[in-house]
Design a protein around this motif. Sequence first.
Motif, PDB file in Angstrom:
ATOM      1  N   ASP A 138      43.677  38.082  44.311  1.00  0.00           N
ATOM      2  CA  ASP A 138      43.207  37.134  42.948  1.00  0.00           C
ATOM      3  C   ASP A 138      41.711  37.637  42.830  1.00  0.00           C
ATOM      4  OD1 ASP A 138      45.914  36.508  42.575  1.00  0.00           O
ATOM      5  OD2 ASP A 138      45.463  34.131  43.205  1.00  0.00           O
ATOM      6  N   TRP A 139      40.900  37.544  43.565  1.00  0.00           N
ATOM      7  CA  TRP A 139      39.496  37.791  43.484  1.00  0.00           C
ATOM      8  C   TRP A 139      39.157  39.031  43.079  1.00  0.00           C
ATOM      9  CZ3 TRP A 139      35.515  40.481  45.697  1.00  0.00           C
ATOM     10  CH2 TRP A 139      34.376  40.429  44.963  1.00  0.00           C
ATOM     11  N   LEU A 140      39.906  40.019  44.039  1.00  0.00           N
ATOM     12  CA  LEU A 140      39.636  41.569  43.856  1.00  0.00           C
ATOM     13  C   LEU A 140      40.123  41.998  42.597  1.00  0.00           C
ATOM     14  CD1 LEU A 140      40.479  42.774  47.407  1.00  0.00           C
ATOM     15  CD2 LEU A 140      38.264  42.711  46.485  1.00  0.00           C
ATOM     16  N   LEU A 141      41.300  41.539  42.139  1.00  0.00           N
ATOM     17  CA  LEU A 141      41.740  41.786  40.817  1.00  0.00           C
ATOM     18  C   LEU A 141      40.531  41.275  39.594  1.00  0.00           C
ATOM     19  CD1 LEU A 141      44.150  42.633  39.003  1.00  0.00           C
ATOM     20  CD2 LEU A 141      45.176  40.660  39.024  1.00  0.00           C
ATOM     21  N   GLU A 142      40.119  40.053  39.957  1.00  0.00           N
ATOM     22  CA  GLU A 142      39.178  39.654  38.716  1.00  0.00           C
ATOM     23  C   GLU A 142      37.774  40.270  38.752  1.00  0.00           C
ATOM     24  OE1 GLU A 142      39.603  37.219  36.268  1.00  0.00           O
ATOM     25  OE2 GLU A 142      41.643  37.494  36.554  1.00  0.00           O
ATOM     26  N   GLU A 143      37.309  40.298  40.227  1.00  0.00           N
ATOM     27  CA  GLU A 143      35.821  40.926  40.261  1.00  0.00           C
ATOM     28  C   GLU A 143      35.471  42.094  41.350  1.00  0.00           C
ATOM     29  OE1 GLU A 143      32.889  37.860  40.603  1.00  0.00           O
ATOM     30  OE2 GLU A 143      34.432  36.296  40.118  1.00  0.00           O
ATOM     31  N   GLY A 144      36.252  42.276  41.940  1.00  0.00           N
ATOM     32  CA  GLY A 144      35.955  43.216  43.492  1.00  0.00           C
ATOM     33  C   GLY A 144      36.422  44.536  43.143  1.00  0.00           C
ATOM     34  N   GLY A 145      37.773  44.530  42.861  1.00  0.00           N
ATOM     35  CA  GLY A 145      38.286  45.985  42.679  1.00  0.00           C
ATOM     36  C   GLY A 145      38.761  46.538  44.061  1.00  0.00           C
ATOM     37  N   HIS A 146      39.615  47.882  43.813  1.00  0.00           N
ATOM     38  CA  HIS A 146      40.029  48.490  44.989  1.00  0.00           C
ATOM     39  C   HIS A 146      38.664  49.141  45.398  1.00  0.00           C
ATOM     40  CE1 HIS A 146      43.891  48.673  42.804  1.00  0.00           C
ATOM     41  NE2 HIS A 146      44.386  48.468  44.033  1.00  0.00           N
ATOM     42  N   ILE A 147      37.803  49.775  44.940  1.00  0.00           N
ATOM     43  CA  ILE A 147      36.816  50.599  45.520  1.00  0.00           C
ATOM     44  C   ILE A 147      35.315  49.878  45.183  1.00  0.00           C
ATOM     45  CG2 ILE A 147      35.549  52.824  45.577  1.00  0.00           C
ATOM     46  CD1 ILE A 147      38.252  53.937  44.932  1.00  0.00           C
ATOM     47  N   GLY A 148      34.442  49.792  46.332  1.00  0.00           N
ATOM     48  CA  GLY A 148      33.303  49.398  46.114  1.00  0.00           C
ATOM     49  C   GLY A 148      32.326  50.374  46.745  1.00  0.00           C
TER      50      GLY A 148
ATOM     51  N   GLY B 238      36.820  56.586  34.829  1.00  0.00           N
ATOM     52  CA  GLY B 238      37.245  54.975  34.666  1.00  0.00           C
ATOM     53  C   GLY B 238      37.353  54.558  33.031  1.00  0.00           C
ATOM     54  N   VAL B 239      38.610  53.960  32.980  1.00  0.00           N
ATOM     55  CA  VAL B 239      38.729  53.434  31.561  1.00  0.00           C
ATOM     56  C   VAL B 239      38.473  52.001  31.356  1.00  0.00           C
ATOM     57  CG1 VAL B 239      40.631  53.169  29.471  1.00  0.00           C
ATOM     58  CG2 VAL B 239      40.533  55.233  31.141  1.00  0.00           C
ATOM     59  N   LEU B 240      37.564  51.454  30.584  1.00  0.00           N
ATOM     60  CA  LEU B 240      37.319  50.077  30.638  1.00  0.00           C
ATOM     61  C   LEU B 240      38.502  49.118  30.102  1.00  0.00           C
ATOM     62  CD1 LEU B 240      35.092  47.468  30.739  1.00  0.00           C
ATOM     63  CD2 LEU B 240      34.502  48.262  28.471  1.00  0.00           C
ATOM     64  N   GLU B 241      38.759  48.093  30.941  1.00  0.00           N
ATOM     65  CA  GLU B 241      39.745  47.453  30.497  1.00  0.00           C
ATOM     66  C   GLU B 241      39.131  46.135  29.802  1.00  0.00           C
ATOM     67  OE1 GLU B 241      43.847  45.761  32.162  1.00  0.00           O
ATOM     68  OE2 GLU B 241      42.038  44.832  33.338  1.00  0.00           O
ATOM     69  N   ASP B 242      38.176  45.579  30.471  1.00  0.00           N
ATOM     70  CA  ASP B 242      37.643  44.252  29.738  1.00  0.00           C
ATOM     71  C   ASP B 242      36.260  43.732  30.643  1.00  0.00           C
ATOM     72  OD1 ASP B 242      38.510  42.955  32.095  1.00  0.00           O
ATOM     73  OD2 ASP B 242      40.260  41.806  30.908  1.00  0.00           O
ATOM     74  N   GLU B 243      35.769  42.700  30.363  1.00  0.00           N
ATOM     75  CA  GLU B 243      34.763  41.892  31.177  1.00  0.00           C
ATOM     76  C   GLU B 243      34.969  40.716  31.640  1.00  0.00           C
ATOM     77  OE1 GLU B 243      30.505  39.983  30.424  1.00  0.00           O
ATOM     78  OE2 GLU B 243      30.776  41.572  29.099  1.00  0.00           O
ATOM     79  N   ARG B 244      34.902  40.350  32.874  1.00  0.00           N
ATOM     80  CA  ARG B 244      35.373  39.183  33.498  1.00  0.00           C
ATOM     81  C   ARG B 244      34.141  38.594  34.116  1.00  0.00           C
ATOM     82  NH1 ARG B 244      41.614  40.132  35.095  1.00  0.00           N
ATOM     83  NH2 ARG B 244      42.298  40.826  33.052  1.00  0.00           N
TER      84      ARG B 244
END
Length: 177
Positions: free
Chosen positions: A97-107, A159-165
């Motif tokens: 859940d956290w990665l989906l909201e803020e962290g992502g697959h790649i950092g 990268g295609v912007l989806e949104d800001e959270r």
Amino acid sequence: MTALVPPDVARWQSWAAMVDDFGGPGEMHGSGHWNLEGDPVPTEAGCAAYVAMTELTSTADLDGTRVPSTYFWIADGAGGPDDDLVGFLHLRHLLNDWLLEEGGHIGYSVRPSARRRGHAGRALALGVRAAAGLGIERVLVTCDVDNEASRRTIENGGGVLEDERRGKLRFWIATAG
């Protein structure tokens, strides 16, 4: 040239210089700190502890918050043993859940002295390719709203912007084609 290499204690001196370049323990961001236990200590023993922790967390969800991951160091060169280390890249195989909201697959994060030389963009492309090799069809990559350099890197990488959270911009990158 830029390569992704696995963390290896044999590179401890270059790793320690990289940690110091970030400003020392606690100052790494992006993927450099990886939410591991404690701060890395820029010594051979500190590197060994850091490498051991990345190996342990790469395959196990120890406490319900970590997902299977692959950790890389970004090398300036073809990945040879004498290449300078210039950053970190963390590829998470799944999203909680956290990665989906803020962290992502790649950092990822590139050390200050190696920025503006294309390493971030090339490392991101290599990370996307590694994700494709794991069967991930698209990756989520995020950056802080005010991190214009990272935003450009992600957009230039497809990268295609989806949104800001919660102060993070969320981009999706297809791993094929």
